[in-house]
Each structure stands twice: as C-alpha cells, then as structure tokens.
Design a protein around this motif. Sequence first.
Motif, PDB file in Angstrom:
ATOM      1  N   UNK A   1       0.934  -1.199  -0.134  1.00 25.68           N
ATOM      2  CA  UNK A   1       0.066   0.124   0.120  1.00 25.68           C
ATOM      3  C   UNK A   1       1.078   1.217   0.053  1.00 25.68           C
ATOM      4  N   UNK A   2       0.764   1.987  -0.980  1.00 25.23           N
ATOM      5  CA  UNK A   2       1.774   3.222  -1.041  1.00 25.23           C
ATOM      6  C   UNK A   2       1.755   4.121   0.151  1.00 25.23           C
ATOM      7  N   UNK A   3       0.619   4.419   0.765  1.00 20.19           N
ATOM      8  CA  UNK A   3       0.654   5.354   1.945  1.00 20.19           C
ATOM      9  C   UNK A   3       1.299   4.561   3.126  1.00 20.19           C
ATOM     10  N   UNK A   4       1.272   3.297   3.285  1.00 19.00           N
ATOM     11  CA  UNK A   4       1.832   2.498   4.383  1.00 19.00           C
ATOM     12  C   UNK A   4       3.384   2.392   3.927  1.00 19.00           C
ATOM     13  N   UNK A   5       3.772   2.075   2.868  1.00 16.58           N
ATOM     14  CA  UNK A   5       5.112   1.954   2.426  1.00 16.58           C
ATOM     15  C   UNK A   5       5.836   3.495   2.639  1.00 16.58           C
ATOM     16  N   UNK A   6       5.222   4.504   2.198  1.00 11.45           N
ATOM     17  CA  UNK A   6       5.990   5.757   2.465  1.00 11.45           C
ATOM     18  C   UNK A   6       6.275   6.117   3.856  1.00 11.45           C
ATOM     19  N   UNK A   7       5.602   5.524   4.667  1.00 11.33           N
ATOM     20  CA  UNK A   7       5.902   5.867   6.398  1.00 11.33           C
ATOM     21  C   UNK A   7       7.112   5.227   6.672  1.00 11.33           C
ATOM     22  N   UNK A   8       7.263   4.045   6.239  1.00 11.66           N
ATOM     23  CA  UNK A   8       8.529   3.237   6.466  1.00 11.66           C
ATOM     24  C   UNK A   8       9.778   3.802   5.649  1.00 11.66           C
ATOM     25  N   UNK A   9       9.338   3.890   4.544  1.00 11.21           N
ATOM     26  CA  UNK A   9      10.450   4.462   3.522  1.00 11.21           C
ATOM     27  C   UNK A   9      10.991   5.939   3.922  1.00 11.21           C
ATOM     28  N   UNK A  10       9.992   6.663   4.188  1.00 12.32           N
ATOM     29  CA  UNK A  10      10.432   8.065   4.801  1.00 12.32           C
ATOM     30  C   UNK A  10      11.335   8.219   6.144  1.00 12.32           C
ATOM     31  N   UNK A  11      10.746   7.537   6.931  1.00 15.29           N
ATOM     32  CA  UNK A  11      11.744   7.334   8.291  1.00 15.29           C
ATOM     33  C   UNK A  11      13.224   6.711   7.968  1.00 15.29           C
ATOM     34  N   UNK A  12      13.033   5.673   7.132  1.00 10.96           N
ATOM     35  CA  UNK A  12      14.445   4.965   6.646  1.00 10.96           C
ATOM     36  C   UNK A  12      15.285   5.976   5.924  1.00 10.96           C
ATOM     37  N   UNK A  13      14.760   6.937   5.327  1.00 13.08           N
ATOM     38  CA  UNK A  13      15.574   8.041   4.416  1.00 13.08           C
ATOM     39  C   UNK A  13      16.220   8.968   5.617  1.00 13.08           C
ATOM     40  N   UNK A  14      15.240   9.452   6.535  1.00 18.29           N
ATOM     41  CA  UNK A  14      15.854   9.975   7.509  1.00 18.29           C
ATOM     42  C   UNK A  14      16.871   9.803   8.285  1.00 18.29           C
ATOM     43  N   UNK A  15      16.886   8.362   8.486  1.00 17.41           N
ATOM     44  CA  UNK A  15      17.507   7.782   9.337  1.00 17.41           C
ATOM     45  C   UNK A  15      19.148   7.676   8.723  1.00 17.41           C
ATOM     46  N   UNK A  16      18.993   7.068   7.456  1.00 18.03           N
ATOM     47  CA  UNK A  16      20.229   7.129   6.612  1.00 18.03           C
ATOM     48  C   UNK A  16      20.987   8.284   6.231  1.00 18.03           C
TER      49      UNK A  16
ATOM     50  N   UNK B   1      24.482   4.166   4.182  1.00 18.45           N
ATOM     51  CA  UNK B   1      23.688   3.712   2.827  1.00 18.45           C
ATOM     52  C   UNK B   1      22.134   3.169   3.333  1.00 18.45           C
ATOM     53  N   UNK B   2      21.349   3.606   2.222  1.00 26.46           N
ATOM     54  CA  UNK B   2      19.717   3.269   2.385  1.00 26.46           C
ATOM     55  C   UNK B   2      19.800   2.105   1.347  1.00 26.46           C
ATOM     56  N   UNK B   3      18.841   1.169   1.624  1.00 23.86           N
ATOM     57  CA  UNK B   3      18.801  -0.151   0.840  1.00 23.86           C
ATOM     58  C   UNK B   3      17.482  -0.548   0.661  1.00 23.86           C
TER      59      UNK B   3
END
Length: 335
Positions: free
Chosen positions: A86-101, A107-109
């Motif tokens: 689900x796009x909205x669901x994926x975006x939450x994890x992805x944005x958080x991971x990008x912020x951390x990386x 690196x972000x994987x």
Amino acid sequence: MKEPLILGIESSCDETAAAVIRGRMLLSDEIISSAAIQAQYGGVVPEIASRAHTDAIGEVVSRALRAADVGKEELDAVAVTYGAGLLGALLVGLSFAKGLAYSLKIPLIGVNHIRGHLAACYLEDETLKPPFVTLLASGGHTAILFAETETAFEILGGTRDDAAGEAFDKVARILGLPYPGGPHVEALAREGKNVVPMPKMLKGQGGYDFSYSGLKTHVINYAHTMSQKGASWSKADLACSFQHAALDILVEKTVEAAKEKGCDTVAAGGGVIANGYLRESLSAACERAGLKLVLPARRRCTDNAAMIAAEGLIQYRAGNFSPLTLNAEASIPLR
Ligand code: KG4
Ligand code: ZN
C-alpha cells in the motif's frame, strides 16, 4: 572481516516492524500490528494502515535497537521495503528510513518485499547456500523458484490466477472467519476431516504453475448449495478438505522441482508457510526424498522486518544501495 550491522524496516501492509541483524545473526525482531483494528473492517483499510504506521514507526525502531542493545550510530545500513504494498503505508517506513540514513550518513537499501520473504530462510540457517529450490506462498504470490545465487533466481512456475494466501482469505470469508483468514482456516481444519471432494489441481501440462480460482469457486458453490438445500454440512470438513487440496499441490511440485533441478536443499517463505499442516507435510515429503528443508520460523513467514534486514544484507554485500530519491511502488515484479 566485521559483519555489517543492519536495521530492517517493514511497513507495506498492516505490520509496522523493525529488526536488527549482524551478518546473518538476528539481534532483534519487533512488530507492532494493526491487524486487530483492520479485522473489524474485514480487511486492510489503507488510510487506517498509514495512520497506524505513523503512530508506531518511531516506537518500533526504538524497541528494535534497544532489544539488540545497539545505538543507532553503530548501524552500517538501513534496509527498508519500498514495494510492493500500500503506497501510503510504504511511504511511512521509507521516509523514516531515508531520514535515518541521511542523518547517520549510512547507505539506504530499498528492498523488494517478496525478495524479503525469500531471504527469511537465510536467518534460519546461517550455513544455507544456493543453489536450492524455494517455495514462495504469500497473500499476493505463489511460485516455485530456483535460487542460483543469493541475488539471482529462475522462476520455475507461478500462479495463473489467485495466490494461495488469497484463496485462504476468500475461503475464510465464506466460512464466516475473520481477517486474515489463513490462521483461522488452519485452526478450523484441525477439527475436520478431508472428506469433501475437491476439484483436481493443475498438474501435468501445468508444469510448476498453480491455479487456485477453480478451487475457490468450488468451495463457494459447495457452501452455498449446501446452505440453500438446508443440508447439514461441516465447515470444519470443508476447511480441512480445502486446505489439503490447496497445500498438497505446493508440496508435490516443490519436491518435484528440487529433484528435477538436482538440488539437495529446499527452502520456503511467505505467510502461507506459517501453516502447520503445510510445514509438516513439506518436512515429511523432503525427508522421504532425502532433501534438506530450511523453513523460516512461523513469525518470520508472515510480514516482519528481520526478512527485510536479511535481504538488505544480501544487497549490502552486492554493493546495491539506493538513492535518497527512491520512491515507494505499489507493485513490482518478482525479479
Ligand atoms: O506474506 P504475508 O504475511 O503477506 C504478503 O506479503 O502477502 O502473507 C499473508 C497471507 C494471507 O493471505 C494469510 O491468510 C496467509 O498468508 N496466511 C496463512 C497462514 N498464516 C498466514 N495461510 C494459511 N495458513 C496459515 N497459518
Ligand atoms: Zn508479505
């Protein structure tokens, strides 16, 4: 060489999950699930999933780091599911991971969720090495694959219509069982007998392909006809007979594929692999055929972040890193 420390993050559906691995050693594996909320609606409501991920993501990552007893500055990479889901669901994890990386300068994987399911077996057996044949059975996919290396696999066969997990979910609905259907059908099937005739599953010409829509329609028609006639029938027997038909074919074709490929090892991944009957019959069939079987622990068959970290490790070793512009994708092909 020191093994990399990788944080995995998963938020593609209704589980917000984070896990830490050092090499193939699992240090922590945390999940905050919104499945109970979604069950009230009979399935996953995307907006509710996104909101639940937003509420849980910070907490689940903190828990994973704490349980692994590592500080975030020790991490070597962040692996995160970028699709499918689900796009909205994926975006939450992805944005958080990008912020951390970005903030940790590591690196972000971006990880393909399905590849994550396939990588879960590597955490189960640290010595596991391709080549092997692997059975993938989840809510969206059903396939038999030949893993040639950790990163390359050949698709030997797949479903021509519904996925096995999808069939479990639809049958659960017909039987009046809650979402997600698989575990409930399994529990009911344990109380029944395999006595209701089921249609023949795709064999022979079908090679390693599967088809579940005929089986699903048959179960729907059976339940409707019996109810309309006012005949007495057993939901447990129907669940048990469906489960045999749906899963026996997976076992049979997986063992056949391993023999044809000359492999001595079979692995598996995806939510349906959590099914106890499937685990037992696949174990028995592999033992009879002299094949070694590597099954991820039950909780690492359904969605989790340990498998995302495991696939992250494979990509880390291959030097496959993602740009911070990586986008979430609702659907991505298996390879
Ligand atoms: O892999 P997964 O958690 O999510 C996807 O990536 O699709 O798989 C979820 C699917 C659902 O269709 C669910 O009903 C099924 O796996 N499942 C099961 C069992 N546990 C989960 N199917 C049969 N028996 C189970 N015990
Ligand atoms: Zn999944």
